[in-house]
Each structure stands twice: as structure tokens, then as C-alpha cells.
Design an enzyme around this catalytic site. Structure first.
Site, PDB file in Angstrom:
ATOM      1  CG  HIS A 163      -2.214  -0.945   1.247  1.00 35.72           C
ATOM      2  ND1 HIS A 163      -2.109  -2.159   1.373  1.00 35.72           N
ATOM      3  CD2 HIS A 163      -3.263  -0.771   0.506  1.00 35.72           C
ATOM      4  CE1 HIS A 163      -3.269  -2.717   1.227  1.00 35.72           C
ATOM      5  NE2 HIS A 163      -4.084  -1.917   0.612  1.00 35.72           N
ATOM      6  CG  HIS A 181      -6.816  -3.224   4.435  1.00 38.39           C
ATOM      7  ND1 HIS A 181      -6.924  -4.466   3.884  1.00 38.39           N
ATOM      8  CD2 HIS A 181      -6.568  -2.259   3.670  1.00 38.39           C
ATOM      9  CE1 HIS A 181      -6.481  -4.129   2.735  1.00 38.39           C
ATOM     10  NE2 HIS A 181      -6.382  -3.060   2.602  1.00 38.39           N
ATOM     11  CG  HIS A 192      -7.987   3.441  -0.399  1.00 37.11           C
ATOM     12  ND1 HIS A 192      -9.091   2.598  -0.224  1.00 37.11           N
ATOM     13  CD2 HIS A 192      -7.013   2.115  -0.481  1.00 37.11           C
ATOM     14  CE1 HIS A 192      -8.939   1.339  -0.357  1.00 37.11           C
ATOM     15  NE2 HIS A 192      -7.640   0.977  -0.263  1.00 37.11           N
TER      16      HIS A 192
END
Length: 616
Positions: free
Chosen positions: A276, A384, A471
Site C-alpha cells: 500500500h 487494513h 484510501h
């Protein structure tokens, strides 16, 4: 035989590279022969083996000063890529670096420079301008072994670039779905981890016409049988020196735009499974989102954790600090995890589970496996974290936790400073950190359903809303002042209102900007885009919203638009159509809109590249 081979090499080079000046002459023997095609040396394509749309014009033994390169645009509307090359950069590469070639095309490249030639008694200097014709190879991608093409999507311009952003380049980072050569190794003993998250990566750059101008040959980096070369290439960041960094599974790397390796390092042994996000801070340190390689849980079990650790490294790779989020936050808060669509849990995509959610029983700590599964407790994918961003104002970090639908600021001493997200489900110790939404007049906004359903949570109503499975939460220092911190994020929109909507057509995503008042512990939403575009613009996973200070724009990439209806996507009646935008700051007026069509690889992020900084 040697003469024959030499002739063949020269002939083949002249077929791919031409120049408008006369060829340099040399004798049949001796050290003067350089296979030059211009006034200096040979043209070397893909000089470092990983960036096939680059070249170097060798210096030919001359001292080269004041070099400038222009790769001419293709056709009448083509965009020139033009940059100055520092004398030190010429020394670094042994010649003039050429960046930005069109693939499968004979490129016109203009160069100018001062050539210094040692002669008896001094230096003979000459100012030279040349035009080269350089053919660059076509783009090559990994084949899936099926009828589907694993080709790069075509970039179609919807709104032409304004003068303000016309010369931008965008690094595109896409990923495949599960590939037949993925997951050849899994973590065990202790259990858990996310190494099975190992797909093919696709990395290239486009200009604002949508034309490809650079590609990374990822085949040089990925090998499913080598632990150093497993994992997705993700988290691309351009550092202050103009080079690019990214991570891949158990490693992180830094290269220049010509493909020259600066370093390729294993993570420190305490950490595993980068994915990520990676970034260079203003202090010159590196923040990486990783996981713990061996954590002792409170129940005595040893596990590898999943996407819940931040590590800070210095430029030599030494550990400076870490944030273990399972010790800082509540890894058992399950409200948002129970509300998520299990058909798309980031890159874990399963259309058979589209629209389905987990039950409370599914999350029982003793019954669920450890590893890359949406669940609670260290050793599962409870947080996450998909971005970590440094705030120099108070030496803290801001994280985006997808599975908590929360943007969270954490101080250097590992204390939560604020939580931007629904208050539902947070234990009492975190209540004092929850931000209260206010309107532009500072009046409190009342949100229903335990604080999860704010006035803007339905697609047909405006007003404030939290970000959901978001995000890229980034502070905007250029717009922030003192205790007022501007924060941008991409609100993907899954689990909006802590539920799944009655119809898939009700789903939408947003690019959002908030202002956090750290003194009064409030948050105001000041800008959004995407709600009005509905399901067609909805990205259930990935994507980015980022402020661009040089152009005073908001860059947005809705990277998995078209995947919103997973059932239709699997059936082939829906296609991935990511959208790339640049917005004039504070408005919904696009300075650029590009639609990506025709590809079946999953968009992850886009990044504006300032290539001129790379050659200074």
C-alpha cells in the site's frame, strides 16, 4: 569474425537510431571507435535494463556541459517532454539521459550541449545542437494464459488538460487479479501474515494526452519462487531528489527515472509484508506500512500480523521508530468489518460474495483463521491501513484504516490525537478523541444511528458525511495553519452508514477534503466530488485523492470505477473504467479528465511525477 560482428552491431544501431548530423569517423583499429551516431557517442537503449522507454547518448569520452533534452510530441497535438540535465547527472550516467520516449515509435529527440574536447595546451569547447531519431520498443505486459488480454488500458481524454496541468506526467500503478503463478509461498509457524497477496504489477506513465511515455519492466522485479521478489509493487512515491521509491512484499526500493538502482533492501527482520504505502518525510526519513513478523498476543499465541504496523527508517535503513496499532487502537472493534461487502475486501475480490456481510458469529476470535482475512484481533486484517502520512506541524502521523473506516492521527509518543470517523462502536477510552462534525458556521451536525448516518450519507442528499473504507488520508500543509489541519481522502463508500444499501445502484464514492480543528475537536467538510457521478464512478477499493501544490489542484484517481457491480463485472457486462482528474482547488471544475478503458487490470493509484527534478 570480430570485424563482421562489429559491422553487424553498427548496422543494427543505425537502423534504430538516426541523427541529423554527420557520423563521427574513426579508424579501423585503435581506441577511437565508439559506434557514435552523432557528435558524441553511441545511443544505448534501456541502459539499466528496467525502463525500456529510456536511453542514454554516451558522452563519447568528451566532457559534456549544459545539456538539454527535448523529446518531441507525437503528431500535431503531441506533448514535448523537455528538461535540463545537470553536469553531475551527465557524469552519473556517462552521457545524456533521454526520458519520455513513445513506445513502438520513432521518436524525434533534440539535444543541445557544450562539448569540451581536450587539445594540446587547453580545452576546445563547442556548442552543439543535434536531432536524433530513436525507435523505442512496444510495451510488453504479462500474459494471463487465458482469452483475456492483460494489456494496459487505453487512456481517453474526456476533458483536455488546462495550461496549468498540461505538462504533467502521471505514474499509473495497476495490479492483476489472482494469477496462476501467484501464492507459491505462504506464511506459517507462527501463523498469519499476508504474503499470499502476490499479484502481477503494472507500472507506467502517461502524459495528459493519455500517451504512454515510460514503463517499468516489472518482470525484472517479480519471481514467485523467490521470497525477495514476491508481492505487489505498490506505494510509489517521488522523493525530494526526484527519484522514485516503492515497496514489494519483503523489500523496499529506490530507483531513478532512468532505471538506475539506488538501493533494494529487505525490510528489517522485525517486519514483514509491505504493501500500500511508502513515503519520504520532510525530515528525509521513510515511513512504511508493514506488519509484525512475530507478535505475542495477550492469549499467548504467536502470530504474524496483517497491515497494522508503521515503521520509520532512516536513509540507511535503520529503524528509528514504530507504531504498533494493535497496541494503540482497539483491534476488536468490529462494527465496520461486519458492514463491509465481502465481495471486495481491497484486492481480495470474490464476486460470489458480492453484497454479503459477515455475521457476529463469523468474527468469534477462537473460530476464525489467522492471516489475510477480515476479522478482529492481532493476526487478522482488522485495521487494513492503506496510507500513512507525516504531519510536520506536530511530528505525528495520520493513517487511513480501511477496516475501521477511520482516519486517525497518532502522536510520536503513540497516543491517539483524533479520530475522523463514525463514533459507533468505539470503546469508552477513545470517546474523547472522536471528532464532532460541524457546518461552515461552526454549528454541530447531528448524525443518526449511533452517529453513523449523517445528513450526507444518502446519494440524493448533500451535507456532511464520514469517509467509508477510505484510501489515502493526507494532510495538506499548504492549506493548514496552526490547529486547523486540512486533510484529503478518497471515500470509497463501502459500508456507508454502517450498512449495505438496498440496491447496488445506490453506491457511490467521493473525493473529500475536511478541516480538522484540533483545538475544539471538530471536523468540517469543505469539498467533495463524486457523489453526483453515482455507481459509474464508484470505486469499491483502492484509489487516491491528493493535493498538488505546484498546480494548486486536487488530483483524484477513482481507480476501480466500473467494478461497483461485482456480479456484472464477473459476467463481463461491466468493465473497469477508472477516471483520472485534476480539479482547480476548491472547485468541481476539472482541469483534466481521463477515462481508462479497455483493460482488465485493477487500478491501484496514480501519482504526479515531476520529471524535471530528476535530472537536476
Amino acid at each position: 569474425m570480430k570485424k563482421i560482428l562489429s559491422s553487424v552491431l553498427v548496422a543494427s544501431m543505425l537502423l534504430s537510431v538516426g541523427v541529423s548530423t554527420s557520423l563521427a569517423a574513426g579508424g579501423a583499429s585503435g581506441p577511437k571507435s565508439y559506434n557514435a551516431v552523432g557528435k558524441i557517442g553511441a545511443v544505448i537503449m534501456n541502459p539499466y535494463g528496467v525502463a525500456p522507454l529510456t536511453a542514454i547518448i554516451n558522452d563519447g569520452g568528451y566532457a559534456i556541459k549544459n545539456a538539454k533534452v527535448t523529446v518531441k510530441g507525437k503528431g500535431e497535438k503531441g506533448i514535448d517532454i523537455s528538461y535540463d540535465v545537470s553536469d553531475l547527472n551527465v557524469l552519473q550516467h556517462g552521457g545524456i539521459p533521454v526520458f519520455g520516449l513513445y513506445p513502438d515509435f520513432v521518436n524525434t529527440v533534440e539535444v543541445s550541449y557544450k562539448r569540451e574536447n581536450p587539445v594540446a595546451g587547453g580545452i576546445n569547447s563547442e556548442d552543439i545542437k543535434e536531432t536524433y531519431q530513436i525507435y523505442a520498443p512496444p510495451v510488453v505486459t504479462y500474459g494471463s494464459g487465458t482469452a483475456q488480454k492483460m494489456a494496459l488500458p487505453k487512456a481517453e481524454v474526456v476533458v483536455p488538460a488546462s495550461k496549468n496541468v498540461k505538462n504533467n506526467l502521471y505514474l499509473m500503478n495497476h495490479l492483476s487479479s489472482t494469477m496462476p503463478n501467484a501464492s507459491q509461498v505462504v506464511w506459517n509457524l507462527p501463523a498469519g501474515g499476508a504474503l499470499e497477496w502476490d499479484y502481477e504489477s503494472y507500472v507506467w506513465m502517461i502524459d495528459t494526452n493519455g500517451d504512454i511515455r515510460w514503463q517499468l519492466d516489472v518482470s525484472k522485479f517479480r519471481d514467485p519462487y523467490d521470497i525477495r521478489k514476491k508481492g505487489n509493487l505498490m506505494g510509489f512515491d517521488q522523493t525530494k531528489d526526484g527519484n522514485i521509491m516503492w515497496g514489494q512484499g519483503q523489500t523496499y526500493k529506490k530507483y531513478d527515472l532512468m532505471g538506475r538502482k539506488i538501493f533494494d533492501r529487505m525490510l528489517p527482520r522485525s517486519y514483514i509484508d509491505f504493501s500500500h504505502h511508502l513515503e519520504e518525510t520532510v525530515k528525509g526519513t521513510y515511513l512504511l506500512r508493514v506488519a509484525n513478523s512475530d507478535l505475542k498476543r495477550r492469549d499467548g499465541k504467536n502470530v504474524r500480523t496483517v497491515r497494522d504496523v508503521i515503521v520509520e527508517l532512516d536513509k540507511e535503513g535503520n529503524v528509528l521508530d514504530q507504531w504498533d496499532l494493535s497496541a494503540i487502537l482497539d483491534p476488536y472493534r468490529d462494527n465496520n468489518i461486519l458492514a463491509m461487502d465481502q465481495g471486495a475486501v481491497c484486492l481480495n475480490i470474490d464476486a460470489d460474495k458480492a453484497g454479503k456481510t459477515l455475521s457476529k458469529e463469523d468474527l468469534e476470535d477462537d473460530s476464525m483463521p489467522f492471516g489475510d482475512v477480515a476479522g478482529v484481533g492481532a493476526g487478522r486484517n482488522w485495521a487494513h491501513v492503506n496510507s500513512v502520512n507525516y504531519d510536520p506541524h506536530d511530528d505525528s502521523i495520520i493513517i487511513s484504516s480501511r477496516h475501521q473506516s477511520a482516519v486517525i492521527k497518532i502522536t510520536r509518543d503513540k497516543k491517539v490525537k483524533w479520530i475522523l470517523g463514525s463514533p459507533e462502536g468505539w470503546s469508552e477510552e477513545f470517546h474523547k478523541y472522536l471528532l464532532k462534525p460541524v457546518d461552515k458556521n461552526g454549528k454541530e451536525i447531528v448524525c443518526e444511528a449511533e452517529g453513523s448516518k449523517c445528513p450526507g450519507y444518502l446519494s440524493d442528499k448533500g451535507g456532511f458525511d464520514w469517509s467509508w473504507t477510505q484510501h489515502t488520508a493526507y494532510v495538506i500543509p499548504e492549506k493548514s495553519k496552526d490547529h486547523l489541519r486540512h486533510v484529503s481522502t478518497f471515500d470509497n463508500g463501502d459500508s456507508r452508514g454502517m450498512e449495505q444499501p438496498a440496491l447496488v445502484t445506490m453506491k457511490y464514492s467521493r473525493a473529500v477534503e475536511y478541516v480538522v480543528d484540533e483545538k475544539n475537536m471538530t471536523v468540517q467538510q469543505i469539498w467533495e466530488f463524486g457523489k453526483e457521478r453515482g455507481l459509474d464512478w464508484y470505486s469499491p477499493i483502492t484509489s487516491v485523492t491528493e493535493y498538488m501544490p505546484k498546480t494548486d489542484t486536487m488530483m483524484v484517481y477513482s481507480a476501480t470505477a466500473g467494478m461497483g457491480d461485482l456480479v456484472a463485472f464477473r459476467a463481463g457486462t461491466a468493465q473497469l473504467t477508472p477516471y483520472l482528474h485534476e480539479f482547480k482547488y476548491g472547485t468541481k471544475e476539472p482541469e483534466l479528465e481521463i477515462k481508462m478503458v479497455g483493460g482488465n487490470i485493477i487500478g491501484y493509484r496514480a501519482l504526479v511525477i515531476d520529471y524535471k527534478d530528476s535530472f537536476k
